[in-house]
Structure formats: structure tokens, C-alpha cells
Enzyme design. Structure first.
Site, PDB file in Angstrom:
ATOM      1  N   ASP A  90       0.827  -1.210   0.000  1.00 20.90           N
ATOM      2  CA  ASP A  90       0.000   0.000   0.000  1.00 20.90           C
ATOM      3  C   ASP A  90       0.853   1.249   0.000  1.00 20.90           C
ATOM      4  OD1 ASP A  90      -2.717  -0.578  -0.117  1.00 20.90           O
ATOM      5  OD2 ASP A  90      -2.871  -0.983   2.025  1.00 20.90           O
ATOM      6  N   LYS A 120      -0.369  -0.547  -4.295  1.00 18.86           N
ATOM      7  CA  LYS A 120      -1.827  -0.335  -4.303  1.00 18.86           C
ATOM      8  C   LYS A 120      -2.129   1.083  -3.853  1.00 18.86           C
ATOM      9  CE  LYS A 120      -4.749  -2.408  -1.165  1.00 18.86           C
ATOM     10  NZ  LYS A 120      -5.340  -1.276  -0.446  1.00 18.86           N
ATOM     11  N   GLU A 122      -5.520   3.914  -3.171  1.00 17.78           N
ATOM     12  CA  GLU A 122      -6.960   4.033  -2.978  1.00 17.78           C
ATOM     13  C   GLU A 122      -7.510   5.169  -3.835  1.00 17.78           C
ATOM     14  OE1 GLU A 122      -7.899   4.484   1.191  1.00 17.78           O
ATOM     15  OE2 GLU A 122      -6.958   2.577   1.723  1.00 17.78           O
ATOM     16  N   GLU A 189     -13.890  -2.933  -1.515  1.00 25.40           N
ATOM     17  CA  GLU A 189     -14.076  -3.090  -0.066  1.00 25.40           C
ATOM     18  C   GLU A 189     -15.455  -2.632   0.370  1.00 25.40           C
ATOM     19  OE1 GLU A 189     -10.844  -1.709   2.369  1.00 25.40           O
ATOM     20  OE2 GLU A 189     -11.979  -1.957   4.223  1.00 25.40           O
TER      21      GLU A 189
HETATM   22  O1  KIV Z   1      -4.670  -2.275   4.255  1.00 28.39           O
HETATM   23  C1  KIV Z   1      -5.306  -3.316   4.034  1.00 28.39           C
HETATM   24  O2  KIV Z   1      -5.208  -4.320   4.747  1.00 28.39           O
HETATM   25  C2  KIV Z   1      -6.209  -3.309   2.880  1.00 28.39           C
HETATM   26  C3  KIV Z   1      -7.104  -4.497   2.731  1.00 28.39           C
HETATM   27  C4  KIV Z   1      -8.227  -4.385   3.683  1.00 28.39           C
HETATM   28  C5  KIV Z   1      -7.583  -4.645   1.340  1.00 28.39           C
HETATM   29  O3  KIV Z   1      -6.212  -2.409   2.122  1.00 28.39           O
END
Ligand code: KIV
Length: 271
Positions: A90, A120, A122, A189
Site C-alpha cells: 500500500d 496499491k 486508494e 471493499e
Molecule cells: O490495508 C489493508 O489491509 C487493505 C485491505 C483491507 C484490502 O487495504
């Protein structure tokens, strides 16, 4: 990803292939070496070094405080453990929303300093430029729509998103946009199962659901939640596969008792 590795690594193409064959994709989070080793050895396809580390590893109330340096530290630990799964990291809050140049710099730091395989982000339309820029540097991008925890103070609650037509339409067009831009997959989500199914059927990249029903191409859970380590978090979508809270509390109390009573260590456990 070592070209000399004997184990066949999961790649972004593997995930697309699984979708095209109608086979489901299993994903979990991990944030440290020991857990990542176990998760990878179990045969998971994708490990997400999620910014949920902010909650489950650091004890923050939201995902907002975790920093890029901290995410890189978690990602390095996970990458050292993983032999097969695709490792996605992330981009934390504040490391990509400012502008696309900053987003690219953050993504490059993650890839270069951790050895992870993808990032990833958002959001949809509002971060389009950042996604394009990161992709153009050859970095695979996973999208994340629906409940996006980095925007919790805008939403106000962690309740189900896109129940109303207007938000559902926006989510569908964002899923299409992420596909057209070249994202390799998208997390959905906490949205209605019917909507997640529609999105899954309408795009040719895999959808990975969390609280988004059975119609997604894959599923993801936070590893601490599915292991039952944290007893205070029990949303409807969460299935607990173990009660590690109970197992660990029992082990710790037994150890404390043994130490207090002079039962540990015994002769065999001593030199
Ligand atoms: O940070 C995380 O664990 C997530 C998942 C919930 C998809 O983004």
C-alpha cells in the site's frame, strides 16, 4: 522476482489467467517476516503489505498515521520471507495524493527499497494522473474502490459504501477507468455483493473483495482478523479461521504460572 527461482512465482499475469479460467484468487495481508513465511508456505497467491499495519501492528485507530518509511520496513520483512506469492504494498496516506510526481517517487522508493512487486492506491478518477505516471515507470498498480479507509474522515463511518445509485454508478465508472489505465487488479471493499458481481463481470482485470460478497474473482482478509488475534473487531464479512487470542492467552498464562511456581525451566531445559 528471481528468474532463476525454482518455485513458479505468482505474477500479475497469473492473476489474470486465474480470472479468465474462472478460478478464485486467495489473498491475505502480512506485515512481518514470520507471518509472511507461513502465509506464503500455505499457497496464497497474493500478499498485501496493507496500511492496515497502522491498526494491527502499530495500534493506531486509523490507517492515516503510518509513514512511507514504516511501510517500506514492513514490506522489506515480508519480501525476505516470500518465495511464491505476489507482494503488493500500500502507498500510505499522504505519499501520493499531493501530485503525480510525489506518487511516482513514493512508488519507486517502495519498489527499490523493499523489492516488492506492485503497489496499491486508494481511489479512482481523482488519482488518475498518479496511476498513469506510476504505470509508465513499469510499476504494476492495484486499485482500491468502495470503502477506502484513508478517506475515513470524509466518510465519517466504516459502513457499507455505494448502496445508493449515484455512488454505485461512480464506482462502476472508476472500476472501468482503472481497467483502461492498466491496473492489474482492483480491491472492492465493503460494497453490496450485487454491485461487486456487476463490476467483476464488466471488467477483465481481477476484482479482490473484502466485505464485497462471493461474486469477486478473489478474496482478501487481514491476517490478524482471520486468525482471531483481535477479538474486538467482528464485522459481518469476517470469518475467523482460528482463535489465536485464546490459544495465545492460554500459552502466556501457562508460562507465567510455570515461571512463578519454579516449574520452568526443568532439568532437561537447563545446561
Ligand atoms: O490495508 C489493508 O489491509 C487493505 C485491505 C483491507 C484490502 O487495504
Amino acid at each position: 522476482m528471481s528468474v532463476h527461482s525454482e518455485i513458479k512465482r505468482v505474477t500479475t499475469s497469473t492473476l489474470k489467467e486465474l480470472k479468465s479460467k474462472g478460478q478464485k484468487i486467495a489473498c491475505l495481508t502480512a506485515y512481518d517476516y514470520s507471518m509472511a513465511r507461513l502465509v506464503d508456505a500455505s499457497g496464497i497467491e497474493l500478499i498485501l503489505v496493507g496500511d492496515s499495519a497502522s491498526n494491527v501492528m502499530a495500534g493506531h485507530e486509523t490507517t492515516l498515521p503510518i509513514t512511507l518509511d514504516q511501510m517500506i520496513y514492513h514490506a522489506q520483512s515480508v519480501v525476505r520471507a516470500v518465495k511464491r506469492a505476489l507482494v503488493v504494498v500500500d502507498l500510505p496516506f499522504g505519499s501520493y495524493q499531493g501530485n503525480s510526481e510525489e506518487a511516482l517517487r513514493s512508488a519507486i522508493r517502495i519498489m527499490k527499497e523493499s523489492g516488492a512487486h506492485a503497489v496499491k492506491l486508494e481511489g479512482g478518477e481523482e488519482i488518475k494522473e498518479s496511476i498513469v505516471r506510476i504505470l509508465s515507470a513499469g510499476i504494476p498498480v492495484m486499485g482500491h474502490l468502495g470503502l477506502t479507509p484513508q478517506s475515513i474522515y470524509k466518510f465519517g463511518t466504516y459502513s457499507v459504501r455505494a448502496k445508493e445509485e449515484e455512488e454505485a454508478m461512480l464506482l462502476k465508472s472508476n472500476a472501468k477507468l482503472l481497467t483502461e489505465l492498466g491496473c492489474f487488479a482492483v480491491v472492492l471493499e465493503k460494497i453490496p455483493g450485487k454491485l461487486a458481481q456487476e463490476v467483476t463481470d464488466s471488467i477483465d482485470i481481477p476484482t479482490v473483495g473484502i466485505g464485497a460478497g462471493a461474486g469477486c474473482d478473489g478474496q482478501i482478509l487481514v491476517v490478524h482478523d482471520m486468525l482471531g488475534i483481535n477479538q474486538n473487531f467482528s464485522p459481518r464479512f469476517l470469518r475467523r479461521y482460528a482463535d489465536l487470542y485464546g490459544v495465545m492467552i492460554n500459552a502466556f498464562t501457562e508460562y507465567i504460572k510455570n515461571v512463578k511456581e519454579g516449574d520452568f525451566p526443568n532439568e532437561k531445559e537447563s545446561y
